[in-house]
Design an enzyme around this catalytic site. Structure first.
Site, PDB file in Angstrom:
ATOM      1  N   LYS A 298       2.284  17.589  11.484  1.00  4.02           N
ATOM      2  CA  LYS A 298       4.085  17.578  11.462  1.00  4.02           C
ATOM      3  C   LYS A 298       4.042  17.080   9.446  1.00  4.02           C
ATOM      4  CE  LYS A 298       8.770  15.983  13.416  1.00  4.02           C
ATOM      5  NZ  LYS A 298       9.466  15.469  13.938  1.00  4.02           N
TER       6      LYS A 298
ATOM      7  N   GLN B 172       3.829  11.907  22.985  1.00  4.56           N
ATOM      8  CA  GLN B 172       3.821  13.639  22.713  1.00  4.56           C
ATOM      9  C   GLN B 172       2.103  13.762  21.920  1.00  4.56           C
ATOM     10  OE1 GLN B 172       6.830  15.925  22.204  1.00  4.56           O
ATOM     11  NE2 GLN B 172       7.287  15.365  24.394  1.00  4.56           N
TER      12      GLN B 172
ATOM     13  N   MET C  45      -5.494  36.979  49.970  1.00  2.34           N
ATOM     14  CA  MET C  45      -7.236  36.841  49.479  1.00  2.34           C
ATOM     15  C   MET C  45      -7.849  35.638  50.231  1.00  2.34           C
ATOM     16  SD  MET C  45      -9.593  38.799  48.884  1.00  2.34           S
ATOM     17  CE  MET C  45      -9.275  39.748  47.514  1.00  2.34           C
TER      18      MET C  45
END
Lengths: 581, 187
Positions: A182, A133, A496
């Site tokens: 961290k 991650q 649209m």
């Protein structure tokens, strides 16, 4: 000076001034408290777990809303910021958590919304190793943040947060991101907080240039056909009353960009309407007839100007704008006033003459009459056929007495909401994704707005396409019982895009038709009261029931499939070529 | 000035030197180059080093573009939080130089006097002599360092490198004066 607030006695609170050893995570939360934060939107994950662990002990002071996707968190923080004027705060973990924020950050950047985004990051010794991650969040967010910073040591946290809030809110507001490794969240340090009041390389507040103000006043006083365009700068500087005083004294018609909407009541006699691609007829057409154009806190976006080569060429341009990079970016200013809108308008007021421009104003009224007859009346008062978006918005406007906060997504429903909601409340009452045009913005932004202004009626107006981009936030709305009213205008099309396909691509409806789920069923599955309307006879009572309902509510209105929004300035065309049909 | 003078695609393309004075912060180089990337503009050269003021870094960026475009670019650079000041100048308002280095095999020095003559005539100098090669250094405009390259080419150039342009403005105002003026223009 440390400012931990603790209970000294039952009655009074004192500021404890001794320094205290805390973890980086605790230090972050204490810093947020120092900045007056009480609301957070976020989503936990591995790299931000120390912060969430600390948050467990702060739950009564920092109300955290668990969103269902980080994009929802960013948009919710935007909605909160736009309604309160305070920076929105959101948390996300590293890697995918952080990348999911990016649409919201980019939206906040282009729409000048103050956000403070906190992302967890892998431990500093793992940076650049493709750890689990790990994403280069600093690099990825650099083009879409006003400022970002990576913290790798706990003791950097207070200063980084203080700078983050100062930068996010000062000058032209914008999003900032603080990425905290961290190990920095876990490490202990001596907490001390000092608010940031100045950064040596950052100059957010220009001094007023008196010469420019005098030159602007002279142009205005000699103008025969002056015309004011205002944008979000008026709302960001809380200059609504100053704008009103200015245009009333000089008798100048004024038109708005969609981010400036509701800066002046819609029915104010000098409010001539909306600028841009689907704006009103007169405001576009007469841009090319005014002799002095006074732009206040707006940036001449291409959707407002159309073709720049034929934009207000006859006019002298006065540009009041806080961001120097916006001056002369798209339209060359004859008089540039690099200033906060409120400061500039207050300085101009005593220098301008009382005036009336009756004949000039009459031109706007004549255009409005033509537009009303050709476009508006058939749109808002149809008696047969399928329901029209405009009649729904017209009714919502009437029944909520123009006092609601209208939050919109992007597309036809957005333009219709802007055009047909009659705003009476000039506090921040309109929240939309203007610059970025983010589908999926509305539902989470409305949720954040309702959290920020619980006492106001907040109505999320969404198309069936945009609703399905972030509908997972119904989970957050349900969990915290956020009383937002969700009005889905369902035309079973990406309306649209379909309109453009009809007008410019020979009706080749390439992948714009949608087979939709049962929206009422979805809402009910989330435990949210919901209703569906298909008939004109029950429309009014259904809207009334939605407005009267305590707590969240979803109302699906099935509208005409192939409805178009007019007037329209075709993309890249001159504002003078605005079409009524 | 009329509006069309400010259109990106109009106006004469010239070489401009952009100077930015900045704090020394991680990632700032990226933030500055993004301003160009986003607008699809190629940088000719970029050099960064500490300026005459301690802890203040000077970026020298060379681009070929129009006045209208460079003006906007500089505003975007100045807008970055860690940038103290950004400005731009046309070529003729700056004094500029580049440095070039040439690595020649020693084997080609058998007729050494010829290379030495070229070096001397070109106002270059021999930087290093090694049993295997010599390194020649030349300071000048890119046309001059290129000319020397052409002259040395017959002897076999093993490596050639050129620094980006560094430049100094001709005007007399110093950085601290600019910064003080900037300070005074803002609250």
């Amino acid at each position: 000076m440390n400012a931990l607030v603790a209970e000294a006695s039952e009655k009074e609170k004192v500021i404890i001034t001794e320094k205290k050893m805390v973890t980086g995570a605790q230090g972050l939360l204490l810093s947020l408290l120092e900045e007056g934060v009480d609301t957070i939107f976020g989503y936990p994950g591995g790299a931000i777990m120390p912060i969430y662990d600390a948050l467990y002990d702060f739950a009564d002071q920092l109300k955290h809303h668990l969103v269902r996707h980080e994009q929802g968190g960013a948009h919710a923080a935007q909605g909160y910021a736009r309604i309160t004027g305070k920076p929105g705060v959101c948390f996300a973990t590293s890697g995918p958590g952080a990348t999911n924020l990016i649409t919201g950050i980019a939206d906040a950047q282009i729409d000048s919304t103050p956000l403070v985004c906190i992302t967890g990051q892998v431990a500093s010794h793992l940076l650049g190793t493709d750890a689990f991650q790990e994403t280069d969040v600093l690099g990825v967010t650099m083009p879409v943040t006003k400022w970002n910073y990576q913290v790798t040591r706990a003791d950097e946290i207070p200063e980084a947060i203080a700078k983050a809030f100062y930068i996010a809110t000062s000058g032209r507001p914008g999003p900032v991101l603080i990425d905290i490794t961290k190990d920095a969240q876990n490490a202990k340090f001596e907490f001390e907080y000092k608010k940031c009041k100045r950064i040596s390389s950052y100059y957010p507040v220009p001094k007023l240039n008196e010469k420019a103000i005098a030159a602007a006043a002279e142009l205005i006083n000699n103008a025969k056909k002056p015309y004011v365009l205002w944008g979000q700068g008026v709302l960001l500087s809380n200059a609504q009353e100053d704008l009103k005083a200015f245009i009333e004294k000089a008798g100048i018609p004024a038109a708005w960009t969609i981010l400036g909407l509701a800066g002046l009541p819609t029915d104010h006699p000098l409010n001539v309407g909306m600028l841009g691609m689907h704006g009103n007829y007169g405001p576009n057409l007469l841009t090319n007839e005014c002799d002095v154009l006074i732009a206040v806190g707006m940036r001449f976006d291409d959707r407002v100007t159309g073709d720049l080569k034929c934009y207000a060429r006859q006019a002298k341009i006065i540009h009041i704008e806080i961001d120097p990079a916006e001056i002369n970016k798209n339209v060359r200013a004859d008089v540039a006033v690099n200033a906060d809108a409120k400061v500039a308008l207050q300085a101009l007021l005593p220098l301008i003459n009382e005036n009336k421009h009756e004949a000039w104003l009459q031109k706007f009224r004549d255009c409005a009459k033509i537009e009303y007859e050709k476009v508006i009346a058939p749109e808002i008062l149809p008696t047969e056929g399928k329901l029209k978006m405009a009649e729904v918005m017209h009714l919502v406007s009437e029944l909520s007495e123009g006092k609601a906060v209208i939050v919109t997504d992007v597309g036809q429903h957005q333009m219709v909401a802007m055009r047909y909601y009659n705003f009476k409340d000039t506090r921040r009452s309109n929240i939309t994704s203007g610059g970025l045009g983010t589908m999926g913005f509305c539902l989470p932004a409305a949720m954040g707005a309702k959290v920020g202004a619980p006492d106001r009626q907040v109505i999320a107006v969404i198309g069936d396409g945009g609703f399905q981009m972030t509908l997972q936030e119904l989970g957050c709305i349900f969990q915290y019982q956020i009383g937002v009213k969700v009005l889905i205008l369902n035309n079973n099309f990406l309306g649209m895009v379909r309109q453009w396909q009809q007008l410019f691509h020979q009706k080749r409806y390439s992948f714009t038709e949608m087979v939709n789920p049962d929206f009422v069923g979805i809402a009910k599955a989330y435990g949210i009261t919901a209703n569906k309307v298909t008939q004109r006879e029950t429309l009014e009572s259904s809207i009334q029931a939605m407005l009267d309902h305590e707590g969240p509510y979803v109302l699906e209105v099935v509208v005409e499939k192939e409805d178009n929004v007019f007037p329209m300035v075709p993309a890249g065309d001159s504002v003078s070529n605005i079409r009524l049909s | 000035m009329a509006i069309e003078d400010y259109q990106i695609d109009l106006g004469e393309e010239k070489t401009y030197t952009i100077f930015a004075f900045t704090e020394n912060k991680v990632g700032l180089l990226n933030r500055i180059t993004i301003v160009f990337t986003r607008r699809h503009i190629n940088i000719e050269s970029i050099t960064v080093s500490e300026s005459e003021v301690k802890n203040v870094y000077r970026y020298t960026i060379i681009i070929k573009t129009t006045y209208a475009q460079v003006e906007k670019l500089v505003k975007q650079i100045a807008k970055q939080v860690d940038v103290l000041r950004a400005s731009f100048y046309p070529e003729e308002e700056t004094i500029f130089q580049e440095i070039a280095m040439y690595k020649i095999p020693m084997s080609s020095m058998i007729n050494g006097s010829q290379v030495e003559g070229i070096v001397r005539d070109s106002n270059a100098r021999i930087l290093t002599v090694d049993p295997h090669y010599i390194i020649i250094e030349k300071t000048g405009h890119s046309e001059e360092t290129r000319a020397l390259f052409e002259k040395l080419a017959p002897f076999g150039i093993l490596q050639f490198t050129r620094s980006g342009r560094i430049a100094i403005t001709k005007h007399m105002k110093d950085l601290s004066t600019y910064l003080r003026e900037q300070e005074e223009a803002y609250l």
